[in-house]
Design an enzyme around this catalytic site. Structure first.
Site, mmCIF file in Angstrom:
data_model
loop_
_atom_site.group_PDB
_atom_site.id
_atom_site.type_symbol
_atom_site.label_atom_id
_atom_site.label_comp_id
_atom_site.label_asym_id
_atom_site.label_seq_id
_atom_site.Cartn_x
_atom_site.Cartn_y
_atom_site.Cartn_z
ATOM 1 N N GLU A 216 0.883 -1.168 0.000
ATOM 2 C CA GLU A 216 0.000 0.000 0.000
ATOM 3 C C GLU A 216 0.917 1.214 0.000
ATOM 4 O O GLU A 216 1.497 1.554 1.029
ATOM 5 C CB GLU A 216 -0.903 -0.064 1.241
ATOM 6 C CG GLU A 216 -2.200 0.698 1.042
ATOM 7 C CD GLU A 216 -2.053 2.159 1.363
ATOM 8 O OE1 GLU A 216 -1.817 2.953 0.422
ATOM 9 O OE2 GLU A 216 -2.144 2.522 2.540
ATOM 10 N N CYS B 10 -2.054 9.041 2.575
ATOM 11 C CA CYS B 10 -1.736 8.543 1.226
ATOM 12 C C CYS B 10 -2.840 8.864 0.229
ATOM 13 O O CYS B 10 -2.577 8.997 -0.958
ATOM 14 C CB CYS B 10 -1.426 7.054 1.260
ATOM 15 S SG CYS B 10 -2.716 6.101 2.044
HETATM 16 P P1 NAD Z 1 10.365 6.953 4.090
HETATM 17 O O1 NAD Z 1 10.230 6.516 2.676
HETATM 18 O O2 NAD Z 1 11.723 7.020 4.699
HETATM 19 O O3 NAD Z 1 9.501 6.006 5.052
HETATM 20 C C1 NAD Z 1 8.153 5.702 4.834
HETATM 21 C C2 NAD Z 1 7.824 4.540 5.776
HETATM 22 O O4 NAD Z 1 8.545 3.386 5.371
HETATM 23 C C3 NAD Z 1 8.267 4.795 7.229
HETATM 24 O O5 NAD Z 1 7.307 4.259 8.090
HETATM 25 C C4 NAD Z 1 9.582 4.039 7.368
HETATM 26 O O6 NAD Z 1 9.780 3.555 8.672
HETATM 27 C C5 NAD Z 1 9.382 2.889 6.410
HETATM 28 N N1 NAD Z 1 10.608 2.424 5.802
HETATM 29 C C6 NAD Z 1 11.561 3.173 5.197
HETATM 30 N N2 NAD Z 1 12.546 2.392 4.719
HETATM 31 C C7 NAD Z 1 12.207 1.118 5.033
HETATM 32 C C8 NAD Z 1 12.813 -0.155 4.796
HETATM 33 N N3 NAD Z 1 13.955 -0.274 4.099
HETATM 34 N N4 NAD Z 1 12.197 -1.252 5.276
HETATM 35 C C9 NAD Z 1 11.022 -1.157 5.955
HETATM 36 N N5 NAD Z 1 10.399 0.006 6.195
HETATM 37 C C10 NAD Z 1 10.986 1.133 5.728
HETATM 38 O O7 NAD Z 1 9.665 8.325 4.201
HETATM 39 P P2 NAD Z 1 9.207 9.251 5.404
HETATM 40 O O8 NAD Z 1 10.094 10.445 5.484
HETATM 41 O O9 NAD Z 1 8.929 8.502 6.666
HETATM 42 O O10 NAD Z 1 7.833 9.679 4.758
HETATM 43 C C11 NAD Z 1 7.917 10.406 3.562
HETATM 44 C C12 NAD Z 1 7.193 9.764 2.437
HETATM 45 O O11 NAD Z 1 6.746 8.437 2.694
HETATM 46 C C13 NAD Z 1 5.949 10.548 2.212
HETATM 47 O O12 NAD Z 1 6.222 11.619 1.354
HETATM 48 C C14 NAD Z 1 5.015 9.559 1.626
HETATM 49 O O13 NAD Z 1 5.198 9.550 0.227
HETATM 50 C C15 NAD Z 1 5.452 8.236 2.145
HETATM 51 N N6 NAD Z 1 4.551 7.697 3.186
HETATM 52 C C16 NAD Z 1 3.436 7.064 2.758
HETATM 53 C C17 NAD Z 1 2.564 6.569 3.691
HETATM 54 C C18 NAD Z 1 1.299 5.870 3.259
HETATM 55 O O14 NAD Z 1 0.337 5.855 4.011
HETATM 56 N N7 NAD Z 1 1.280 5.246 2.074
HETATM 57 C C19 NAD Z 1 2.820 6.731 5.046
HETATM 58 C C20 NAD Z 1 3.988 7.377 5.457
HETATM 59 C C21 NAD Z 1 4.857 7.855 4.497
#
Ligand code: NAD
Length: 478
Positions: free
Chosen positions: A251, A285
Site C-alpha cells: 500500500e 496517502c
Molecule cells: P520513508 O520513505 O523514509 O519512510 C516511509 C515509511 O517506510 C516509514 O514508516 C519508514 O519507517 C518505512 N521504511 C523506510 N525504509 C524502510 C525499509 N527499508 N524497510 C522497511 N520500512 C521502511 O519516508 P518518510 O520520510 O517517513 O515519509 C515520507 C514519504 O513516505 C511521504 O512523502 C510519503 O510519500 C510516504 N509515506 C506514505 C505513507 C502511506 O500511508 N502510504 C505513510 C507514510 C509515508
C-alpha cells in the site's frame, strides 16, 4: 490525563527491553520535547520474535475460527473502552487533533470486528468430479507467519488492517511499527494480549526499518509481507519479497486528483475537500492534492476553498479547538519548503500559506498554489503535507488526461451532478478508489488499495482476507 510511557518490544507474550539495551528518543511534534524512549530491536530480538511467531502460528492455526472470532471481538471491545487514553497518546507523539486520533481508534475497533466476522466465511469448495467415486475439494488455510511494516501517519489503522486480517485467518504476525509514533501501536497490541491471544501469535518490534526488513523478509519463517509507506521503499521491499517467493501486499504512495466539474455543487465540494485536505496535516496517502477545476467554476471554488483553508485553526492537537496539528516529523518541513520554492520558480502563484508557523513544533501553514506547472516537483511527488495545487481545465478529456498523467493510482475525487460524467469517470480514471461528491474511503468493509505505482492488494473489503490464505486442493477416490 495518562503519562506518556517508555515503549518496549512485545515478543512471545512479554513486554521487554531490546536485547542490547538500545533505545531511541520519542519526540512530541507540537513541542519538540523528548517525551519518552523507545526500545530498539536488534538481531537477537528479531530471532526471538521469529521463533515466537513460528510457535504462535502452530497454536493459532489450530484454534477454531469461532474462538479466534471471540478473542478478536473482545479485543475490539477493549480498544473502544480505552479509546480516549490511546487517543491522547497518539496525539502526543503523532500530532493530529484528538478528535482525529479518537476516530482512528474507533474505526480500528470496527476493523477488528469486521475481519473477525469475515474470516468465519472463508469457505472452500466441493468441485464436481469427472469420475465416479472421486471427491474434489479446496480448503482455505492460513499462509503462516506475516511480517508487517507500517508508517507513522496512522499509527493504529495502518497496523490494525494487517493484524486483523492475519489473526482472523489463523496467521501469526511480527509487526514492525513506526518508531516516531510508537505508543498507540503498543496499546493496540496490548488489547489483543488482554483479550487472550496466545503468546507468540502477535509480536511487536521497533528499530532501524531497513535492518529489520532486510532480515525478516528473506527469513524462511516469514511467509507473507505487508508494507505501507512510500513507493520507492515499497518497490525495494517488493523486489526482496519476490526474490524469496514471499507473498506481498503493498500500500504505497499516491497523488490524488480532484476533478471539480462546473455542474457540481461547489459549496459541497469546498466543504468536503478543505477538511479532507487538512486531515492529519495532509499526511495521508489518499490526500486530495491535484485540484483540477473546470474554468467556469474556478474562481468560486478557489475563493471558498482558500477561505476555508485560512480559517482552519492550527495548533497543538491536545487543544480541543485545534483542527490541524503539526507535521509529524521535522523532515517534512524542509520537504514542504523545497516543493513550494520549486513550484514558484516554475511560475506557480502562492495563493495562501507557504511557511512554517513559529519556531517551536513542526507547524506549517495550510498552503494553496495555483497555475502549477506539471513539471514542478509538487505535481509529481507526493507533498505529504497541507498543500493543495489548483489548476483549471476546459474539457472532460483534458481533466481525465491530467488525472491519469502520473504513474500513481491510489485515490481520486470528483464533484459533478451528471450521472453520465460519473459513469465515465468510473471507467476512465486510473485509480484503485474513486469517491464522487463525498469522501467514502477507508471503511473496513470497502476495498482499500491502489494500482500501478501505488501498489497491489487491498486492505479492506472481503478481498482483503484472501491474501492471508492459501488455497489447498484435495482429491480422493473412495
Ligand atoms: P520513508 O520513505 O523514509 O519512510 C516511509 C515509511 O517506510 C516509514 O514508516 C519508514 O519507517 C518505512 N521504511 C523506510 N525504509 C524502510 C525499509 N527499508 N524497510 C522497511 N520500512 C521502511 O519516508 P518518510 O520520510 O517517513 O515519509 C515520507 C514519504 O513516505 C511521504 O512523502 C510519503 O510519500 C510516504 N509515506 C506514505 C505513507 C502511506 O500511508 N502510504 C505513510 C507514510 C509515508
Amino acid at each position: 490525563m495518562p503519562n506518556y510511557p517508555d515503549i518496549q518490544l512485545f515478543i512471545d507474550g512479554q513486554w521487554r527491553h531490546g536485547a542490547e539495551g538500545k533505545t531511541l528518543p520519542i519526540i512530541d511534534p507540537a513541542t519538540e520535547e523528548e517525551i519518552g524512549r523507545l526500545a530498539h530491536a536488534t538481531r537477537p530480538d528479531l530471532d526471538a520474535a521469529l521463533e515466537a511467531a513460528e510457535k504462535g502460528f502452530g497454536i493459532w492455526r489450530n484454534t477454531s475460527v469461532f474462538e479466534r472470532y471471540q478473542i478478536m471481538r473482545k479485543a475490539a471491545q477493549l480498544l473502544r473502552e480505552r479509546k480516549d487514553d490511546i487517543a491522547w497518546l497518539m496525539t502526543r507523539d503523532q500530532g493530529k487533533p484528538l478528535a482525529q486520533s479518537a476516530m482512528e481508534i474507533g474505526v480500528g475497533a470496527d476493523t477488528i470486528d469486521w475481519f473477525a466476522e469475515e474470516a468465519r466465511r472463508t469457505y472452500g469448495q466441493v468441485i464436481p468430479a469427472r469420475a465416479p467415486g472421486v471427491t474434489q475439494m479446496t480448503m482455505k488455510l492460513p499462509v503462516g507467519v506475516v511480517a508487517a511494516f507500517t508508517p507513522w501517519n496512522f499509527p493504529v489503522n495502518q497496523i490494525v488492517r494487517k493484524l486483523s486480517a492475519a489473526l482472523a485467518t489463523g496467521c501469526s504476525i511480527i509487526v514492525k511499527a513506526p518508531e516516531e509514533t510508537p505508543a498507540s501501536p503498543a496499546e493496540l497490541i496490548r488489547v489483543f494480549q488482554d483479550a487472550g491471544v496466545p503468546d507468540g501469535v502477535v509480536n511487536l518490534v521497533y528499530g532501524i526499518p531497513a535492518e529489520i526488513s532486510e532480515y525478516l523478509i528473506p527469513h524462511p519463517t516469514v511467509r507473507k509481507i505487508s508494507f505501507t509507506g512510500s513507493t520507492p521503499v515499497g518497490k525495494h521491499l517488493a523486489a526482496l519479497a519476490g526474490e524469496h517467493m514471499k507473498r506481498a501486499t503493498m500500500e504505497l504512495g499516491g497523488h490524488a486528483p480532484v476533478l471539480v466539474f462546473e455542474d457540481a455543487d461547489l459549496d459541497n465540494a469546498i466543504n468536503v475537500m478543505a477538511p479532507t485536505k487538512l486531515r492529519n496535516a495532509g499526511q495521508v496517502c489518499v490526500s486530495p492534492t491535484r485540484f483540477l477545476v473546470q474554468e467556469n467554476a474556478a474562481e468560486k471554488f478557489i475563493d471558498g476553498f482558500v477561505s476555508a483553508m485560512e480559517s482552519t485553526k492550527v495548533g497543538n492537537g491536545l487543544d480541543p479547538e485545534t483542527e490541524m496539528g503539526p507535521l509529524a516529523n521535522e523532515r517534512r518541513i524542509p520537504a514542504m519548503e523545497a516543493m513550494i520554492a520549486d513550484a514558484q520558480s516554475k511560475g506557480a502563484e502562492l495563493v495562501t500559506g507557504g511557511d512554517r508557523i513559529g519556531n517551536q513544533g513542526y507547524f506549517f501553514q495550510p498552503t494553496v498554489l495555483r497555475n502549477v506547472s506539471p513539471d514542478s516537483a509538487a505535481m509529481n511527488d507526493e507533498p505529504f503535507g497541507p498543500m493543495a495545487l489548483i489548476n483549471t481545465f476546459k474539457t472532460h478529456d483534458e481533466a481525465v488526461h491530467e488525472a491519469n498523467r502520473l504513474p500513481y493510482g491510489l485515490a481520486a475525487y470528483a464533484f459533478t451532478s451528471s450521472a453520465e460524467t460519473l459513469q465515465k469517470l468510473g471507467r476512465e480514471v486510473e485509480s484503485g478508489m474513486l469517491t464522487v461528491n463525498h469522501v467514502g474511503l477507508a471503511l473496513p468493509e470497502v476495498p482499500f488499495g491502489g494500482i500501478q505505482d501505488s501498489g497491489y492488494g487491498t486492505e479492506g473489503g472481503s478481498d482483503a482476507v484472501e491474501p492471508y490464505l492459501e488455497t489447498r486442493f484435495v482429491t480422493a477416490l473412495t
